[in-house]
Design a protein around this motif. Structure first.
Motif, PDB file in Angstrom:
ATOM      1  N   GLU A   1       5.807   2.730  -6.408  1.00 20.45           N
ATOM      2  CA  GLU A   1       5.055   1.921  -6.277  1.00 20.45           C
ATOM      3  C   GLU A   1       3.900   1.831  -5.003  1.00 20.45           C
ATOM      4  OE1 GLU A   1       7.341  -2.077  -8.546  1.00 20.45           O
ATOM      5  OE2 GLU A   1       7.742  -1.763  -6.350  1.00 20.45           O
ATOM      6  N   LYS A   2       4.576   2.571  -4.167  1.00 20.52           N
ATOM      7  CA  LYS A   2       3.635   2.637  -2.995  1.00 20.52           C
ATOM      8  C   LYS A   2       2.426   3.819  -3.395  1.00 20.52           C
ATOM      9  CE  LYS A   2       3.738   3.651   2.019  1.00 20.52           C
ATOM     10  NZ  LYS A   2       4.708   4.639   3.047  1.00 20.52           N
ATOM     11  N   GLN A   3       2.933   4.578  -4.145  1.00 21.48           N
ATOM     12  CA  GLN A   3       1.902   5.715  -4.454  1.00 21.48           C
ATOM     13  C   GLN A   3       0.847   5.306  -5.469  1.00 21.48           C
ATOM     14  OE1 GLN A   3       3.947   9.243  -5.283  1.00 21.48           O
ATOM     15  NE2 GLN A   3       2.296  10.677  -5.264  1.00 21.48           N
ATOM     16  N   TYR A   4       1.329   4.407  -6.325  1.00 24.12           N
ATOM     17  CA  TYR A   4       0.620   3.877  -7.444  1.00 24.12           C
ATOM     18  C   TYR A   4       0.558   2.550  -7.412  1.00 24.12           C
ATOM     19  CZ  TYR A   4       1.642   8.944  -8.828  1.00 24.12           C
ATOM     20  OH  TYR A   4       1.575  10.420  -8.761  1.00 24.12           O
ATOM     21  N   PRO A   5      -0.197   1.848  -6.963  1.00 23.42           N
ATOM     22  CA  PRO A   5       0.156   0.411  -6.746  1.00 23.42           C
ATOM     23  C   PRO A   5      -0.199  -0.535  -8.018  1.00 23.42           C
ATOM     24  CG  PRO A   5      -1.393   1.222  -4.885  1.00 23.42           C
ATOM     25  CD  PRO A   5      -1.218   2.292  -5.973  1.00 23.42           C
ATOM     26  N   SER A   6      -0.972   0.261  -9.038  1.00 19.53           N
ATOM     27  CA  SER A   6      -1.257  -0.483 -10.058  1.00 19.53           C
ATOM     28  C   SER A   6       0.058  -0.484 -11.057  1.00 19.53           C
ATOM     29  CB  SER A   6      -2.468   0.122 -10.881  1.00 19.53           C
ATOM     30  OG  SER A   6      -1.973   1.338 -11.273  1.00 19.53           O
ATOM     31  N   ILE A   7       1.035   0.066 -10.835  1.00 18.45           N
ATOM     32  CA  ILE A   7       2.151  -0.001 -11.966  1.00 18.45           C
ATOM     33  C   ILE A   7       3.283  -0.817 -11.400  1.00 18.45           C
ATOM     34  CG2 ILE A   7       1.489   2.613 -12.668  1.00 18.45           C
ATOM     35  CD1 ILE A   7       4.169   3.473 -11.334  1.00 18.45           C
ATOM     36  N   THR A   8       3.982  -1.273 -12.321  1.00 20.19           N
ATOM     37  CA  THR A   8       5.270  -2.188 -11.916  1.00 20.19           C
ATOM     38  C   THR A   8       6.535  -0.918 -12.312  1.00 20.19           C
ATOM     39  OG1 THR A   8       4.192  -4.131 -12.585  1.00 20.19           O
ATOM     40  CG2 THR A   8       6.746  -4.189 -12.626  1.00 20.19           C
ATOM     41  N   VAL A   9       7.305  -1.049 -11.347  1.00 21.76           N
ATOM     42  CA  VAL A   9       8.551  -0.407 -11.417  1.00 21.76           C
ATOM     43  C   VAL A   9       9.825  -1.171 -11.254  1.00 21.76           C
ATOM     44  CG1 VAL A   9       9.837   1.706 -10.802  1.00 21.76           C
ATOM     45  CG2 VAL A   9       7.559   1.628 -10.492  1.00 21.76           C
TER      46      VAL A   9
END
Ligand SMILES: NC(=O)c1ccc[n+]([C@@H]2O[C@H](COP(=O)([O-])OP(=O)(O)OC[C@H]3O[C@@H](n4cnc5c(N)ncnc54)[C@H](OP(=O)(O)O)[C@@H]3O)[C@@H](O)[C@H]2O)c1
Length: 253
Positions: free
Chosen positions: A51-59
């Motif tokens: 989530e830090k590396q890819y702020p647009s995704i939801t994990v």
């Protein structure tokens, strides 16, 4: 916008090996992730990192033991509709000949590799059918195409995965839902350590003198499979390290 951007990808066994690497590859494509396994703390670490590396995704990180059907049903009911299911959780215990196979270990392999995959698939399919979209990607193995001494039960589970994958493809042929099987040879993950019940030396010995695949090699192929246009279904992919020719033929130097 890439084909996998915004898709909800559900991965079993995402706490290690191929499942973890697959999560990283889908994250790069902008997919939302539902990460499941028994070791929740590992999933939470991966969630934070991605989530830090890819702020647009939801994990979403959820504890799930695929041997427990009631847990499968409640987890699937609590997460967003699944676009891609990666049935990856799997394991092997021991290299015993059939005459010595322990009944409890037999049950564990069947429950994890076969029943878990079936019940997960049953849990997500109604929504895929209703939405007329979806992709089920099952982790088979060369062990599901060629049996070997010391692998009777594991091979039986992967032959079952092979049959279930093919049957499903027939059952869903008149829908847009795709069903794919990815069948690796030797991949250096925690798999062998689990097989040799924690004996790292015996596990490492499996790869002596040869270069095995690594988890990312398979993860890239899973994401490639999921990323084909909707009219393309990679039905079956058998993938070896270059130094492997079949289940028992490995060149070692
Ligand atoms: N490595 C190889 O050489 C190889 C070759 C061909 C096919 N495969 C297949 O590839 C898949 C992934 O294996 P891998 O190599 O990545 O092995 P791995 O590194 O040992 O990872 C296995 C994953 O499965 C999970 N898992 C095991 N039992 C589970 C259960 N009861 N409920 C939920 N999750 C469970 C583990 O998570 P937790 O322990 O946290 O639950 C872990 O995340 C398996 O289906 C395996 O059969 C592997």
């Amino acid at each position: 916008m890439g084909r996998l951007e915004g898709k909800n990808v559900f991965i079993t066994g995402a706490s290690a090996g191929i499942g973890e690497a697959t999560a990283r590859e889908f994250a790069k494509e902008g997919s939302n992730l539902i990460l499941t396994a028994r070791r929740l703390e590992r999933l939470q670490g991966l969630k934070q990192e991605l989530e830090k590396q890819y702020p647009s995704i939801t994990v979403t990180a959820v504890e799930l033991d695929v041997r427990r059907k009631s847990q499968i049903d409640s987890v699937v009911a609590s997460v967003p509709p699944v676009d891609v299911l990666v049935n990856n959780a799997g394991m092997v215990l021991g290299v015993d000949h059939l005459v010595d196979v322990d009944e409890d270990e037999f049950d564990q392999m069947i429950q994890t590799n076969v029943k878990g995959l079936v019940f997960l698939t049953k849990a997500v399919l109604p929504s895929m059918k209703e939405r007329q979209t979806g992709h089920i990607i099952n982790l088979g193995s060369i062990a599901g195409k060629q049996a070997y001494a010391g692998g009777s039960i594991y091979c039986a589970t992967k032959y079952a995965v092979e049959a279930i994958t093919a049957s499903l493809r027939h059952e869903l042929v008149d829908t847009p839902i795709r069903v794919s099987g990815i069948c690796p040879g030797l991949v250096n993950t925690e798999f062998s350590t689990v097989r040799f019940r924690g004996d790292k030396d015996k596990a490492d010995n499996v790869y002596t003198g040869m270069q095995p695949l690594v988890a990312q090699d398979i993860a890239e192929l899973i994401v490639f499979t999921a990323g084909r246009p909707p009219h393309v279904n990679i039905a079956d992919m058998l993938v070896f390290p270059t130094a492997q020719a079949d289940a028992k033929t490995v060149a070692r130097h």
